[in-house]
Design an enzyme around this catalytic site. Structure first.
Site, mmCIF file in Angstrom:
data_model
loop_
_atom_site.group_PDB
_atom_site.id
_atom_site.type_symbol
_atom_site.label_atom_id
_atom_site.label_comp_id
_atom_site.label_asym_id
_atom_site.label_seq_id
_atom_site.Cartn_x
_atom_site.Cartn_y
_atom_site.Cartn_z
ATOM 1 C CD GLU A 104 -11.101 35.437 -0.587
ATOM 2 O OE1 GLU A 104 -12.255 35.878 -0.412
ATOM 3 O OE2 GLU A 104 -10.682 34.393 -0.067
ATOM 4 C CB VAL A 105 -11.765 42.423 -0.774
ATOM 5 C CG1 VAL A 105 -12.402 43.787 -1.049
ATOM 6 C CG2 VAL A 105 -12.824 41.327 -0.744
ATOM 7 C CG ASN A 112 -4.886 37.561 4.010
ATOM 8 O OD1 ASN A 112 -3.959 37.029 4.620
ATOM 9 N ND2 ASN A 112 -6.149 37.226 4.218
ATOM 10 C CG HIS A 149 -9.565 43.450 4.234
ATOM 11 N ND1 HIS A 149 -9.263 43.666 2.903
ATOM 12 C CD2 HIS A 149 -9.526 42.099 4.411
ATOM 13 C CE1 HIS A 149 -9.069 42.505 2.296
ATOM 14 N NE2 HIS A 149 -9.210 41.531 3.194
ATOM 15 C CG HIS A 180 -9.273 39.096 8.041
ATOM 16 N ND1 HIS A 180 -10.368 38.453 7.502
ATOM 17 C CD2 HIS A 180 -8.486 39.441 6.986
ATOM 18 C CE1 HIS A 180 -10.251 38.411 6.178
ATOM 19 N NE2 HIS A 180 -9.109 39.004 5.846
ATOM 20 N NE ARG A 234 -20.781 41.596 14.796
ATOM 21 C CZ ARG A 234 -19.827 41.665 15.710
ATOM 22 N NH1 ARG A 234 -18.698 40.993 15.558
ATOM 23 N NH2 ARG A 234 -19.998 42.384 16.809
HETATM 24 P P1 DGP Z 1 -9.168 38.582 2.156
HETATM 25 O O1 DGP Z 1 -9.060 37.184 1.655
HETATM 26 O O2 DGP Z 1 -8.156 38.909 3.229
HETATM 27 O O3 DGP Z 1 -9.195 39.589 1.026
HETATM 28 O O4 DGP Z 1 -10.578 38.661 2.895
HETATM 29 C C1 DGP Z 1 -11.749 39.150 2.332
HETATM 30 C C2 DGP Z 1 -12.857 38.889 3.311
HETATM 31 O O5 DGP Z 1 -13.985 39.632 2.907
HETATM 32 C C3 DGP Z 1 -13.307 37.431 3.425
HETATM 33 O O6 DGP Z 1 -13.072 36.962 4.759
HETATM 34 C C4 DGP Z 1 -14.807 37.461 3.133
HETATM 35 C C5 DGP Z 1 -15.158 38.919 3.256
HETATM 36 N N1 DGP Z 1 -16.198 39.378 2.370
HETATM 37 C C6 DGP Z 1 -16.273 39.184 1.027
HETATM 38 N N2 DGP Z 1 -17.354 39.795 0.524
HETATM 39 C C7 DGP Z 1 -17.975 40.407 1.565
HETATM 40 C C8 DGP Z 1 -19.142 41.214 1.670
HETATM 41 O O7 DGP Z 1 -19.834 41.522 0.707
HETATM 42 N N3 DGP Z 1 -19.457 41.644 2.933
HETATM 43 C C9 DGP Z 1 -18.705 41.338 4.022
HETATM 44 N N4 DGP Z 1 -19.119 41.809 5.203
HETATM 45 N N5 DGP Z 1 -17.583 40.587 3.958
HETATM 46 C C10 DGP Z 1 -17.240 40.126 2.730
#
Ligand code: DGP
Length: 122
Positions: free
Chosen positions: A101-102, A93, A106, A108, A34
């Site tokens: 961001e990461v 993304n 991934h 969503h 999640r």
């Molecule tokens: P993006 O912007 O597509 O890279 O989305 C990164 C997503 O990762 C964002 O919706 C928030 C989520 N996220 C960031 N840090 C964490 C974390 O430590 N745990 C979880 N479960 N989600 C995280």
């Protein structure tokens, strides 16, 4: 383009068990959990366990086994979250313009409310 993978990203830490997560599904090559900041009643992130930065990196370099596992896991998450009834959105993304961001691939999977149009006008 050759992608360089940064193994200090948050999802790499989740995969190593250094950061907790709320797991929805785990398979040989895939983890679904999640989103910490959900933007819909159901907001699940699905990541491959391998070191891929974004979807095109994965599509070009992952093994067939990883690709099949990842795709089937996405299908299973959709089934578990019951998205077929009212629909859903799947987003991946990538890079600066994609506002990723990461830097670990991934998707969503968002569902549980009307999600509006795909993109706001810039
Ligand atoms: P993006 O912007 O597509 O890279 O989305 C990164 C997503 O990762 C964002 O919706 C928030 C989520 N996220 C960031 N840090 C964490 C974390 O430590 N745990 C979880 N479960 N989600 C995280």
């Amino acid at each position: 383009m050759a992608y360089a993978y940064d193994d200090q990203n948050i999802f790499a830490k989740i995969l190593r068990g250094e950061i907790p997560n709320t797991t929805v599904l785990e398979t040989e090559h895939t983890l679904a959990f999640r989103d910490l900041y959900p933007q819909a009643p159901s907001h699940v992130l699905v990541i491959p366990k391998g070191p891929y930065v974004c979807y095109d990196h994965f599509a070009q370099e992952a093994t067939d086994a990883e690709i099949v596992d990842y795709t089937r896991a996405i299908g299973k998450v959709c089934e578990l979250e019951g998205v077929a009834t009212d629909g859903f959105r799947m987003i991946s993304n990538a890079g600066e313009h994609g506002v990723q961001e990461v830097p670990h691939l991934h998707v969503h999977i968002l569902s549980g409310r009307p999600l509006g149009r795909m993109l706001a006008k810039a």
